[in-house]
Design a protein around this motif. Structure first.
Motif, PDB file in Angstrom:
ATOM      1  N   LEU A 161       0.872  -1.051   0.254  1.00 42.77           N
ATOM      2  CA  LEU A 161       0.019  -0.263  -0.359  1.00 42.77           C
ATOM      3  C   LEU A 161       1.170   1.177   0.068  1.00 42.77           C
ATOM      4  O   LEU A 161       2.292   1.078   0.419  1.00 42.77           O
ATOM      5  CB  LEU A 161      -1.069   0.012   1.296  1.00 42.77           C
ATOM      6  N   SER A 162      -0.011   2.560   0.163  1.00 41.35           N
ATOM      7  CA  SER A 162       0.975   4.203  -0.367  1.00 41.35           C
ATOM      8  C   SER A 162       0.278   5.052  -0.299  1.00 41.35           C
ATOM      9  O   SER A 162      -0.905   5.532  -0.940  1.00 41.35           O
ATOM     10  CB  SER A 162       2.120   3.929  -1.007  1.00 41.35           C
ATOM     11  N   ASN A 163       0.014   5.833   0.843  1.00 42.46           N
ATOM     12  CA  ASN A 163      -0.102   7.018   0.826  1.00 42.46           C
ATOM     13  C   ASN A 163      -1.872   6.843   0.772  1.00 42.46           C
ATOM     14  O   ASN A 163      -3.281   7.310   0.209  1.00 42.46           O
ATOM     15  CB  ASN A 163       0.547   7.781   0.620  1.00 42.46           C
ATOM     16  N   GLY A 164      -2.758   6.179   1.665  1.00 46.60           N
ATOM     17  CA  GLY A 164      -4.230   6.388   0.881  1.00 46.60           C
ATOM     18  C   GLY A 164      -5.035   6.395   3.276  1.00 46.60           C
ATOM     19  O   GLY A 164      -4.121   5.462   3.559  1.00 46.60           O
ATOM     20  N   GLY A 165      -5.580   6.569   2.916  1.00 49.13           N
ATOM     21  CA  GLY A 165      -6.857   6.957   3.388  1.00 49.13           C
ATOM     22  C   GLY A 165      -7.347   5.442   4.314  1.00 49.13           C
ATOM     23  O   GLY A 165      -8.673   5.741   4.758  1.00 49.13           O
ATOM     24  N   ILE A 262       2.803  -8.041   4.373  1.00 47.97           N
ATOM     25  CA  ILE A 262       1.816  -6.571   3.954  1.00 47.97           C
ATOM     26  C   ILE A 262       3.235  -6.137   3.845  1.00 47.97           C
ATOM     27  O   ILE A 262       3.475  -5.690   4.752  1.00 47.97           O
ATOM     28  CB  ILE A 262       0.754  -6.567   4.680  1.00 47.97           C
ATOM     29  N   HIS A 263       3.287  -4.557   2.992  1.00 46.97           N
ATOM     30  CA  HIS A 263       4.491  -3.444   3.459  1.00 46.97           C
ATOM     31  C   HIS A 263       3.756  -1.649   3.287  1.00 46.97           C
ATOM     32  O   HIS A 263       2.450  -2.146   2.278  1.00 46.97           O
ATOM     33  CB  HIS A 263       5.331  -3.842   2.371  1.00 46.97           C
ATOM     34  N   PHE A 264       3.813  -1.108   3.457  1.00 47.68           N
ATOM     35  CA  PHE A 264       3.124   0.088   3.136  1.00 47.68           C
ATOM     36  C   PHE A 264       3.922   1.074   2.715  1.00 47.68           C
ATOM     37  O   PHE A 264       5.602   1.493   3.443  1.00 47.68           O
ATOM     38  CB  PHE A 264       2.922   0.757   4.439  1.00 47.68           C
ATOM     39  N   ILE A 265       4.688   1.668   2.085  1.00 46.21           N
ATOM     40  CA  ILE A 265       5.029   3.252   1.905  1.00 46.21           C
ATOM     41  C   ILE A 265       4.849   4.540   1.656  1.00 46.21           C
ATOM     42  O   ILE A 265       3.721   4.279   1.036  1.00 46.21           O
ATOM     43  CB  ILE A 265       5.756   2.304  -0.077  1.00 46.21           C
ATOM     44  N   ARG A 283       1.202   1.360  12.596  1.00 50.44           N
ATOM     45  CA  ARG A 283       2.085   0.027  12.949  1.00 50.44           C
ATOM     46  C   ARG A 283       1.493  -0.659  14.736  1.00 50.44           C
ATOM     47  O   ARG A 283       1.897  -1.599  14.780  1.00 50.44           O
ATOM     48  CB  ARG A 283       3.247   0.578  13.876  1.00 50.44           C
ATOM     49  N   LYS A 284       0.768  -0.024  14.909  1.00 54.22           N
ATOM     50  CA  LYS A 284      -0.245  -0.144  16.416  1.00 54.22           C
ATOM     51  C   LYS A 284      -1.508  -1.380  15.723  1.00 54.22           C
ATOM     52  O   LYS A 284      -1.484  -2.292  16.587  1.00 54.22           O
ATOM     53  CB  LYS A 284      -0.904   1.192  17.405  1.00 54.22           C
ATOM     54  N   THR A 285      -1.497  -0.760  14.156  1.00 49.16           N
ATOM     55  CA  THR A 285      -2.572  -1.796  13.333  1.00 49.16           C
ATOM     56  C   THR A 285      -2.032  -3.500  13.395  1.00 49.16           C
ATOM     57  O   THR A 285      -2.720  -4.098  13.122  1.00 49.16           O
ATOM     58  CB  THR A 285      -4.243  -1.288  12.706  1.00 49.16           C
ATOM     59  N   LEU A 286      -1.330  -2.996  12.412  1.00 50.36           N
ATOM     60  CA  LEU A 286      -0.644  -4.089  11.721  1.00 50.36           C
ATOM     61  C   LEU A 286       0.396  -3.872  12.012  1.00 50.36           C
ATOM     62  O   LEU A 286       2.034  -3.996  11.230  1.00 50.36           O
ATOM     63  CB  LEU A 286      -0.749  -3.335  10.283  1.00 50.36           C
ATOM     64  N   PRO A 287       1.528  -4.470  13.216  1.00 50.01           N
ATOM     65  CA  PRO A 287       2.794  -4.488  14.354  1.00 50.01           C
ATOM     66  C   PRO A 287       3.542  -5.899  13.326  1.00 50.01           C
ATOM     67  O   PRO A 287       5.071  -5.619  12.808  1.00 50.01           O
ATOM     68  CB  PRO A 287       2.840  -5.254  15.831  1.00 50.01           C
ATOM     69  N   ARG A 288       2.518  -6.370  12.477  1.00 52.55           N
ATOM     70  CA  ARG A 288       2.945  -7.739  10.681  1.00 52.55           C
ATOM     71  C   ARG A 288       3.733  -6.899   9.768  1.00 52.55           C
ATOM     72  O   ARG A 288       4.298  -7.571   8.840  1.00 52.55           O
ATOM     73  CB  ARG A 288       2.997  -8.750  10.621  1.00 52.55           C
ATOM     74  N   SER A 289       3.274  -6.132   9.572  1.00 55.34           N
ATOM     75  CA  SER A 289       2.971  -5.116   8.082  1.00 55.34           C
ATOM     76  C   SER A 289       4.907  -4.292   8.434  1.00 55.34           C
ATOM     77  O   SER A 289       5.646  -3.719   9.208  1.00 55.34           O
ATOM     78  CB  SER A 289       2.534  -4.303   8.094  1.00 55.34           C
ATOM     79  N   THR A 290       5.478  -4.616   6.933  1.00 54.79           N
ATOM     80  CA  THR A 290       6.984  -3.963   7.172  1.00 54.79           C
ATOM     81  C   THR A 290       6.322  -1.836   6.806  1.00 54.79           C
ATOM     82  O   THR A 290       5.982  -2.263   5.510  1.00 54.79           O
ATOM     83  CB  THR A 290       7.856  -4.140   6.843  1.00 54.79           C
ATOM     84  N   VAL A 291       6.985  -1.627   7.456  1.00 56.45           N
ATOM     85  CA  VAL A 291       7.166  -0.239   6.020  1.00 56.45           C
ATOM     86  C   VAL A 291       8.628   0.418   5.518  1.00 56.45           C
ATOM     87  O   VAL A 291       9.458   0.270   6.502  1.00 56.45           O
ATOM     88  CB  VAL A 291       6.691   0.602   7.419  1.00 56.45           C
ATOM     89  N   SER A 292       8.809   1.433   4.304  1.00 56.81           N
ATOM     90  CA  SER A 292       9.374   2.262   4.001  1.00 56.81           C
ATOM     91  C   SER A 292       9.133   3.514   4.202  1.00 56.81           C
ATOM     92  O   SER A 292       8.280   4.147   3.606  1.00 56.81           O
ATOM     93  CB  SER A 292       9.815   1.570   2.520  1.00 56.81           C
ATOM     94  N   ILE A 293       9.676   4.614   5.287  1.00 60.45           N
ATOM     95  CA  ILE A 293       9.459   6.132   5.003  1.00 60.45           C
ATOM     96  C   ILE A 293      10.590   6.424   4.288  1.00 60.45           C
ATOM     97  O   ILE A 293      11.299   6.526   4.618  1.00 60.45           O
ATOM     98  CB  ILE A 293       9.285   6.252   6.356  1.00 60.45           C
ATOM     99  N   LEU A 294      10.004   7.296   2.662  1.00 55.20           N
ATOM    100  CA  LEU A 294      11.110   7.764   1.595  1.00 55.20           C
ATOM    101  C   LEU A 294      11.354   9.339   2.830  1.00 55.20           C
ATOM    102  O   LEU A 294      10.903   9.730   3.861  1.00 55.20           O
ATOM    103  CB  LEU A 294      10.127   7.759   0.703  1.00 55.20           C
ATOM    104  N   ASP A 295      12.274   9.979   1.707  1.00 50.50           N
ATOM    105  CA  ASP A 295      12.518  11.333   2.694  1.00 50.50           C
ATOM    106  C   ASP A 295      11.944  12.080   3.398  1.00 50.50           C
ATOM    107  O   ASP A 295      10.360  11.769   2.531  1.00 50.50           O
ATOM    108  CB  ASP A 295      13.436  12.365   1.698  1.00 50.50           C
TER     109      ASP A 295
END
Length: 321
Positions: A161-165, A262-265, A283-295
């Motif tokens: 996923l990416s930048n969605g509500g 599941i991943h979130f950019i 992060r609280k809701t999906l603790p197993r998901s990985t996340v990439s935070i861009l600049d």
């Protein structure tokens, strides 16, 4: 006597203004859509074939209010990794049909994705979903159906996923979106009065200060919206915001309960899904998901604002399992 003459002249002046304004307004409301740029025309006719020898398939789900063209900056990079890269314009967006009146829904969009992939003979393949904004919600519905293991549903291998509500409580819609969604009788007037200037002024603030689209890029986005009079269905499409609130338990629950990767950019400068509220809840809701935070300066359209950073983040995720 002088006062009566002044009032008479004022009335005559307003009548003349009205007579002049009527044909001008009529012409304005029937301005033809802009012609497609060579790049947009090429995108419309592009194929989905990628690298030979790879079994992998990725399906791209775009955001509101634009189209699958949102993925054009990472398209070539994806075709070097996946056997097939598939992008569609949802109903009401881009080059797809834009029926009106019509009840647009996330459920219908998910069914269209399923029908397209069945048509392509891919219903039994394990699929990677890559989504943004509105597409995130469609992906959540597809994930819910996958979780139910219903016959005929898609088999999802991974979701990015990416930048969605995805959480209604942390979503901050733009003022124009609020006006169009809840404007009542005013909404049809606003959609008809919308032009490139209004569109560009409304969309530009969701980009970072150093990564805003050029005027030609904005015209490409606007051309997709105006195609088939798409500006007239924006009000109906925006009802997805209400649907997201109504079906929060179904869609957030689907994300929280599945075991696929599941991943979130995330572009952290996003005013629509603001930092840190959104990320903390994610992060609280999906603790197993990985996340990439861009600049820090990347905002709501990370695949357009930082295509290389976005692509590297996605490839890092897709190569991790």
């Amino acid at each position: 006597m002088v006062r009566r003459d002044r009032l008479r002249r004022m009335r005559e002046w307003w009548v003349q203004v009205g007579l002049l304004a009527v044909p001008l307004l009529a012409a304005y409301l029937h301005i033809p859509p802009p012609q497609l740029s060579p790049a947009l025309h090429s995108w419309k006719s592009s194929d989905s074939v990628g690298v030979v020898g790879s079994p992998e398939i990725v399906v791209l789900l775009h955001g509101f209010p634009t189209s699958s063209y949102d993925w054009y900056k990472i398209w070539e990079g994806l075709t070097l990794r996946f056997h097939r890269v598939i992008a569609l314009d949802f109903l009401g967006f881009g080059f797809s049909d834009k029926p009106r009146p019509h009840h647009y829904s996330i459920f219908e969009q998910a069914s269209i994705v399923e029908a397209l992939l069945r048509h392509l003979g891919l219903q039994n393949r394990r699929l990677n979903l890559l989504s943004h904004d509105y597409g995130d919600i469609v992906a959540q519905e597809l994930l819910y159906r996958f979780k139910q293991n219903r016959s005929g549903r898609l088999t999802i291998k991974s979701l990015c996923l990416s930048n969605g509500g995805i959480f209604p409580e942390t979503h901050r819609p733009l003022l124009l979106q609020k006006l169009l969604k809840d404007g009542g009788m005013l909404s049809p007037i606003l959609t008809r009065l919308m032009n490139f200037f209004v569109f560009s002024r409304g969309l530009t603030p969701v980009f970072g200060p150093y990564t805003r689209p050029s005027e030609s890029e904005l015209w490409d986005m606007w051309a997709g919206i105006r195609n088939n009079d798409g500006n007239l269905v924006i009000e109906s499409l925006l009802q997805y915001i209400n649907q997201r609130k109504k079906f929060r338990r179904r869609w957030v629950g689907a994300l929280a309960s599945v075991t696929i990767p599941i991943h979130f950019i995330y572009g952290p400068l996003d005013p629509v899904n603001p930092y840190p509220e959104f990320l903390d809840l994610y992060r609280k809701t999906l603790p197993r998901s990985t996340v990439s935070i861009l600049d820090d300066h990347i905002s709501h359209y990370p695949q357009l604002e930082d295509p290389m950073g976005f692509l590297n983040a996605y490839m890092g995720f897709i190569n991790s399992f």
